[in-house]
Design an enzyme around this catalytic site. Structure first.
Site, PDB file in Angstrom:
ATOM      1  N   GLY A  19     -54.185  66.123 -73.722  1.00 42.52           N
ATOM      2  CA  GLY A  19     -53.398  67.265 -74.183  1.00 42.52           C
ATOM      3  C   GLY A  19     -52.684  67.942 -73.040  1.00 42.52           C
ATOM      4  O   GLY A  19     -52.857  67.577 -71.878  1.00 42.52           O
ATOM      5  N   THR A  22     -50.128  75.248 -70.778  1.00 47.74           N
ATOM      6  CA  THR A  22     -49.101  75.921 -69.994  1.00 47.74           C
ATOM      7  C   THR A  22     -49.145  75.527 -68.521  1.00 47.74           C
ATOM      8  O   THR A  22     -48.127  75.430 -67.859  1.00 47.74           O
ATOM      9  CB  THR A  22     -49.311  77.448 -70.082  1.00 47.74           C
ATOM     10  OG1 THR A  22     -49.573  77.774 -71.432  1.00 47.74           O
ATOM     11  CG2 THR A  22     -48.122  78.205 -69.589  1.00 47.74           C
ATOM     12  N   ASP A 134     -58.742  84.152 -73.746  1.00 45.27           N
ATOM     13  CA  ASP A 134     -57.797  83.226 -74.384  1.00 45.27           C
ATOM     14  C   ASP A 134     -58.553  82.305 -75.341  1.00 45.27           C
ATOM     15  O   ASP A 134     -58.318  81.108 -75.366  1.00 45.27           O
ATOM     16  CB  ASP A 134     -57.056  82.430 -73.299  1.00 45.27           C
ATOM     17  CG  ASP A 134     -55.772  81.788 -73.814  1.00 45.27           C
ATOM     18  OD1 ASP A 134     -55.299  82.197 -74.893  1.00 45.27           O
ATOM     19  OD2 ASP A 134     -55.248  80.887 -73.143  1.00 45.27           O
TER      20      ASP A 134
HETATM   21  P1  ATP Z   1     -53.279  76.816 -72.293  1.00 37.65           P
HETATM   22  O1  ATP Z   1     -51.937  76.527 -71.835  1.00 37.65           O
HETATM   23  O2  ATP Z   1     -53.412  78.175 -72.831  1.00 37.65           O
HETATM   24  O3  ATP Z   1     -54.326  76.458 -71.316  1.00 37.65           O
HETATM   25  P2  ATP Z   1     -54.495  74.780 -73.857  1.00 37.65           P
HETATM   26  O4  ATP Z   1     -55.873  75.328 -73.811  1.00 37.65           O
HETATM   27  O5  ATP Z   1     -54.062  74.106 -75.101  1.00 37.65           O
HETATM   28  O6  ATP Z   1     -53.460  75.894 -73.575  1.00 37.65           O
HETATM   29  P3  ATP Z   1     -55.299  72.914 -71.835  1.00 37.65           P
HETATM   30  O7  ATP Z   1     -56.509  73.713 -71.540  1.00 37.65           O
HETATM   31  O8  ATP Z   1     -54.508  72.385 -70.698  1.00 37.65           O
HETATM   32  O9  ATP Z   1     -54.277  73.758 -72.661  1.00 37.65           O
HETATM   33  O10 ATP Z   1     -55.720  71.736 -72.795  1.00 37.65           O
HETATM   34  C1  ATP Z   1     -54.804  70.915 -73.441  1.00 37.65           C
HETATM   35  C2  ATP Z   1     -55.482  70.149 -74.558  1.00 37.65           C
HETATM   36  O11 ATP Z   1     -56.342  69.142 -74.016  1.00 37.65           O
HETATM   37  C3  ATP Z   1     -56.363  71.004 -75.455  1.00 37.65           C
HETATM   38  O12 ATP Z   1     -55.639  71.510 -76.518  1.00 37.65           O
HETATM   39  C4  ATP Z   1     -57.457  70.041 -75.905  1.00 37.65           C
HETATM   40  O13 ATP Z   1     -57.094  69.432 -77.113  1.00 37.65           O
HETATM   41  C5  ATP Z   1     -57.499  69.000 -74.790  1.00 37.65           C
HETATM   42  N1  ATP Z   1     -58.672  69.225 -73.928  1.00 37.65           N
HETATM   43  C6  ATP Z   1     -58.793  70.168 -72.987  1.00 37.65           C
HETATM   44  N2  ATP Z   1     -59.983  70.112 -72.375  1.00 37.65           N
HETATM   45  C7  ATP Z   1     -60.669  69.089 -72.950  1.00 37.65           C
HETATM   46  C8  ATP Z   1     -61.980  68.519 -72.776  1.00 37.65           C
HETATM   47  N3  ATP Z   1     -62.819  68.990 -71.868  1.00 37.65           N
HETATM   48  N4  ATP Z   1     -62.319  67.495 -73.575  1.00 37.65           N
HETATM   49  C9  ATP Z   1     -61.461  67.014 -74.505  1.00 37.65           C
HETATM   50  N5  ATP Z   1     -60.233  67.519 -74.721  1.00 37.65           N
HETATM   51  C10 ATP Z   1     -59.819  68.521 -73.968  1.00 37.65           C
END
Ligand code: ATP
Ligand code: MG
Length: 460
Positions: A19, A22, A134
């Site tokens: 995924g 930001t 968040d």
């Molecule tokens: P933000 O920009 O607010 O951080 P976000 O939480 O969607 O938004 P990321 O934390 O970078 O962004 O995560 C992106 C995506 O990756 C998430 O929406 C999730 O589906 C996936 N993801 C993140 N961490 C994990 C993990 N530890 N295991 C599996 N999937 C994950």
């Protein structure tokens, strides 16, 4: 370069993209030493340094490296190169919790189990002085056993940076989404903000749709501003009570986590009549064998609900009264405009009165918060008349709708663009149309990003 061989720092074999957020991308990876599957979040150092919060992030991260809780994504290690920071963390195989909602609302016992795990995770971090700020669908994940895992604890400084100046400056991704108190004053209480979010999550799990939603935008503003919580009839009364204590727009009187944990429903879950005898997702047949519930705790919906894709995107924001743009119907755009303001209603009203005077428009007060500005002269289609209605979200946050109530649409657009908008400049926080434009641009940016990314993406 490490990406060519797909081995990061000689230690992690990079897999597919999980995924993107930001501040960077998240990849699946495997430790070359232990063979353990992990998730690696990659961020540009520049972006983090630009927030000016690098020290606080370092501090929170050092706390999170020591944190161990069954419902928190464990942070294994943090690595850095000249330009990037890598967070190596526990991989949540089950994906995002809200994917469970695509089939409808959850059974009470299942929602209760997730809510308990969520509150326990949040409470654990708060006890260590770390706030999330968040909590949203993308950060609530599931492991292979269906246990809830909260991610991004320790990155609250980034969440805050995004929220505080986000609306106008985030280079990509979604516009900023903030809770009511965040606008009122800067030093808001991270603990109370997190509880609010947990309340929204609980509501959506049980209802399958967002609280405060209304297909009529005006009604939705009203519901939000009054924090008019309407629990569906299938919510047990103890859940409604708990939710109204959590979704209190005033952070001062909002219930604390300690009190949530003491509440009847938190402690006991569904009343016996609803309870299934064994694990929540299973039922016992007459012969006594356990039958796995294939629907995974999902109940059929009795009422039409807001699509979950909206929930998954806007859950926190919408309940806090923001980013209503996606519900905005194009055909009204020519005859209506909306803006948000962080000033009290009295200031907005006197500004509108000033503008009317300057433009030699007649001003009429139609009702509390509703002004009508009328041209003294007949226009092409009769007298041009403009209604300005002010909706309170919080005492320091208002949505104002400027609408043509009579006359020619082109004349309305002209006066809006050339006179009213410039004159309102000092009191407007953001015009909805600008926000929409920004979202569109961000989405386009992301698409380009994605295309580039697909070309460069390491293979699984
Ligand atoms: P933000 O920009 O607010 O951080 P976000 O939480 O969607 O938004 P990321 O934390 O970078 O962004 O995560 C992106 C995506 O990756 C998430 O929406 C999730 O589906 C996936 N993801 C993140 N961490 C994990 C993990 N530890 N295991 C599996 N999937 C994950
Ligand atoms: Mg995240």
């Amino acid at each position: 370069m490490e990406s060519k061989s797909n081995i990061l720092m000689g230690r992690y074999e990079l897999g597919r993209l999980l995924g993107q957020g930001t501040f960077g991308k998240v990849y699946y990876a495997r430790s070359a030493i232990t063979n353990q599957g992990v998730a690696i979040k990659m961020m540009d150092k520049d972006k983090v340094i630009k927030t000016g919060l690098a020290d606080r992030i370092k501090c929170e991260i050092s706390i999170m490296k020591l944190a161990r809780h069954p419902n928190i994504i464990q942070l294994f290690e943090v690595m850095a190169t000249k330009s990037k920071i890598y967070f190596v963390m526990e991989y949540a195989k089950g994906g995002e919790l809200f994917n469970k909602l695509t089939k409808g609302k959850l059974k009470e016992a299942v929602a209760h189990r997730y809510f308990k795990q969520l509150i326990n995770a949040v409470d654990y971090c708060h006890s260590r002085g770390v706030y999330h700020r968040d909590i949203k669908p993308e950060n609530i994940l599931l492991d292979e056993n269906g246990n809830l895992k909260v991610s991004d604890f320790g990155l609250s400084a980034l969440a805050e940076a995004k929220q505080q100046d986000g609306l106008l400056h985030t280079p990509c991704g979604t516009p900023a989404y903030v809770a009511p108190e965040v606008i009122k004053r800067k030093g808001y209480d991270g603990a109370k903000t997190d509880i609010w979010s947990c309340g929204i999550v609980l509501f959506v799990l049980l209802a399958g749709y967002l609280p405060f939603y209304d297909s009529n935008l005006i009604h939705m503003y009203r519901k939000i501003s009054k924090a008019e919580l309407k629990c569906p009839n299938w919510f047990p009364p103890e859940v409604c009570r708990l939710l109204s204590d959590i979704l209190d727009p005033n952070p001062e009187t909002r219930i604390s986590i300690a009190k949530v944990k003491e509440s009847y429903w938190f402690k006991n879950g569904p009343k016996a009549k609803n309870k299934t005898p064994v694990e929540e997702n299973n039922t016992v047949s007459s012969s006594g064998t356990i039958i796995s519930d294939q629907s995974d705790g999902v109940e059929a919906n009795e009422e039409p609900v807001v699509p979950v894709s909206i929930n998954a995107f806007d859950i926190i924001s919408l309940s806090a009264g923001f980013d209503l743009s996606r519900f905005f119907d194009d055909k009204f755009q020519k005859r209506e405009a909306r803006f948000s303001s962080k000033l009290p209603a009295s200031v907005i009203i006197s500004k509108l009165e000033d503008i009317a005077k300057q433009l030699s428009l007649k001003i009429k007060k139609k009702a509390a918060g509703l002004l009508r500005l009328e041209d003294l002269n007949e226009g092409r289609k009769g007298v041009l008349s403009i209604d300005a209605e002010i909706f309170e979200v919080t005492p320091f946050f208002h949505m104002v709708e400027v609408k043509k109530s009579n006359g020619d649409t082109l004349e309305f657009q002209k006066i809006l663009k050339e006179d009213i908008r410039p004159a309102l400049q000092d009191i407007v926080w953001v015009w909805q149309s600008d926000q929409q434009l920004q979202s569109q641009q961000s989405e386009q940016q992301l698409q380009i990003h994605d295309q580039q990314q697909q070309q460069q993406q390491p293979q699984s």
